[in-house]
Write an enzyme that holds these catalytic residues in place. Structure first.
Site, PDB file in Angstrom:
ATOM      1  N   ARG A 242       0.774  -1.173  -0.035  1.00  0.00           N
ATOM      2  CA  ARG A 242      -0.027  -0.028   0.035  1.00  0.00           C
ATOM      3  C   ARG A 242       0.892   1.128   0.050  1.00  0.00           C
ATOM      4  O   ARG A 242       2.001   1.272   0.718  1.00  0.00           O
ATOM      5  CB  ARG A 242      -0.891   0.060   1.550  1.00  0.00           C
ATOM      6  CG  ARG A 242      -2.073  -0.784   1.327  1.00  0.00           C
ATOM      7  CD  ARG A 242      -3.224  -0.476  -0.100  1.00  0.00           C
ATOM      8  NE  ARG A 242      -4.449  -1.147  -0.092  1.00  0.00           N
ATOM      9  CZ  ARG A 242      -4.576  -2.324  -1.015  1.00  0.00           C
ATOM     10  NH1 ARG A 242      -3.441  -2.534  -1.921  1.00  0.00           N
ATOM     11  NH2 ARG A 242      -5.463  -2.868  -0.877  1.00  0.00           N
ATOM     12  N   GLU A 271      -3.408   7.604  -3.925  1.00  0.00           N
ATOM     13  CA  GLU A 271      -3.610   7.290  -5.302  1.00  0.00           C
ATOM     14  C   GLU A 271      -4.972   7.803  -5.894  1.00  0.00           C
ATOM     15  O   GLU A 271      -5.772   7.618  -5.241  1.00  0.00           O
ATOM     16  CB  GLU A 271      -3.664   5.526  -5.143  1.00  0.00           C
ATOM     17  CG  GLU A 271      -2.969   4.876  -6.284  1.00  0.00           C
ATOM     18  CD  GLU A 271      -2.945   3.546  -5.703  1.00  0.00           C
ATOM     19  OE1 GLU A 271      -2.103   3.011  -5.070  1.00  0.00           O
ATOM     20  OE2 GLU A 271      -3.841   2.702  -6.218  1.00  0.00           O
ATOM     21  N   HIS A 289      -0.713   0.314 -10.095  1.00  0.00           N
ATOM     22  CA  HIS A 289      -1.474  -0.412  -9.191  1.00  0.00           C
ATOM     23  C   HIS A 289      -1.982  -1.900 -10.127  1.00  0.00           C
ATOM     24  O   HIS A 289      -3.309  -2.119 -10.093  1.00  0.00           O
ATOM     25  CB  HIS A 289      -2.550   0.067  -8.658  1.00  0.00           C
ATOM     26  CG  HIS A 289      -3.103  -0.516  -7.261  1.00  0.00           C
ATOM     27  ND1 HIS A 289      -3.635   0.007  -6.026  1.00  0.00           N
ATOM     28  CD2 HIS A 289      -3.068  -1.873  -6.726  1.00  0.00           C
ATOM     29  CE1 HIS A 289      -3.779  -0.897  -5.241  1.00  0.00           C
ATOM     30  NE2 HIS A 289      -3.524  -2.041  -5.742  1.00  0.00           N
TER      31      HIS A 289
END
Ligand code: DGY
Length: 323
Positions: A242, A271, A289
């Site tokens: 993360r 993000e 991602h």
């Protein structure tokens, strides 16, 4: 009996959307854009199940909407740090996730970033794409060898172990790990892995450091300036966990001032609005991602969510219940 009303916050692979639609009264987010807090609250108010994903922040202020019809959040993803788990527990909302099915895919992406960073692949591709490449040279774009080097894993869960298998058996790497939990000794033995007593010990001893801990308050900025300073100058940091596990500002300084050689990131703080300075750096590989982004894996994730809500709506315990 009427089928439960189910709201899906983002588009899923068409196969699993069709399975969902066959069993439930489903509403899809046709636009596939991330929903606002108001839209998520409306879904919680009107549907029996909401199926969110990593792009849907669900803090206490959203989960506390009244009246609320939703009794289960079937999260599409293994990480659930976007959901306030305590607030869900207090509100009596069941939360499930999708462990296991994205282990291999995420481990593949961690290895991809490790190799890209070590071999300066992003710099190389930019050179070719900008037509600035003038041909092979004995000293051009020299990176760091991967085979036989030391890989430090922060966390030693399913994904970290899958990375360790690839790195150890495929690249002959020596595996170090740091974790607060007690891993299966047989797995440690197979990987000939060594447990570090502290994160600091692991950072100082590793050529590559790959992060595999959960996100959230407990691990926010676990990798900060002080810890980056402990890493070797030829080391690379890989993050597929993360974004907020790493202090972005500190990492940018570390890469700019060459405290470490490189980094490979698949996840970011805030993000998708990553820190703009990342874009200025040569010694970093950036992916959007992609951790679970294979057709097989996204289908499997969707089927896991289906299994969980099916169990819930037929009075059984959902297999991947988080709370
Ligand atoms: C997860 O599942 O947590 C990934 O980050 C998204 O697939």
């Amino acid at each position: 009996m009427q089928a439960p009303k189910v709201f899906v916050t983002r588009r899923w692979p068409s196969e699993v959307e069709a399975e969902l639609a066959a069993r439930y009264a489903v509403t899809l987010n046709e636009s596939d854009r991330p929903l606002s807090a108001d839209e998520l609250m409306a879904a919680l108010r009107d549907y029996d199940a909401v199926l969110p994903t990593v792009t849907d922040p669900l803090p206490a202020s959203v989960l506390g909407v009244t009246p609320r019809r939703c009794r289960i959040l079937g999260n599409f993803g293994v990480g659930y740090n976007h959901i306030d788990i305590d607030a869900a527990r207090q509100a009596g909302i069941v939360v499930t996730n999708t462990p296991g099915v994205l282990t291999d895919c995420t481990a593949d992406i961690a290895m991809l970033l490790l190799l890209m960073s070590a071999h300066r692949a992003s710099e190389g591709e930019r050179l070719v794409r900008t037509q600035a490449w003038t041909g092979w040279g004995p000293t051009q774009l020299l990176g760091n060898k991967v085979s036989g080097k030391t890989l430090g894993l922060v966390g030693f869960g399913r994904i970290a172990q899958a990375v360790a298998r690839r790195a150890h058996h495929g690249f002959g790497m020596r595996i170090l790990f740091f974790t607060p939990s007690d891993p299966d000794p047989a797995i440690v033995q197979t990987l000939q892995a060594t447990r570090c007593a502290s994160l600091e010990e692991l950072l100082a001893a590793s050529h590559f450091v790959s992060l595999h801990c959960p996100g959230g308050v407990a691990t926010r900025h676990l990798i900060d300036a002080r810890r980056l300073r402990l890493m070797r100058p030829d080391a690379h940091l890989i993050n597929t966990a993360r974004g907020d596990v790493v202090d972005s500002e500190a990492l940018i300084t570390a890469l700019r001032e060459r405290w470490i050689a490189g980094a490979g990131l698949d996840v970011y703080e805030n993000e998708p609005n990553l820190h703009p300075d990342f874009l200025e750096l040569e010694n970093i590989s950036l992916l959007p991602h992609l951790g679970s982004a294979s057709a097989e894996t996204r289908n499997a994730m969707g089927r896991k969510v289906l299994e969980n809500i099916e169990a819930f709506f037929t009075g059984r315990e959902p297999p991947d219940r988080v709370v």
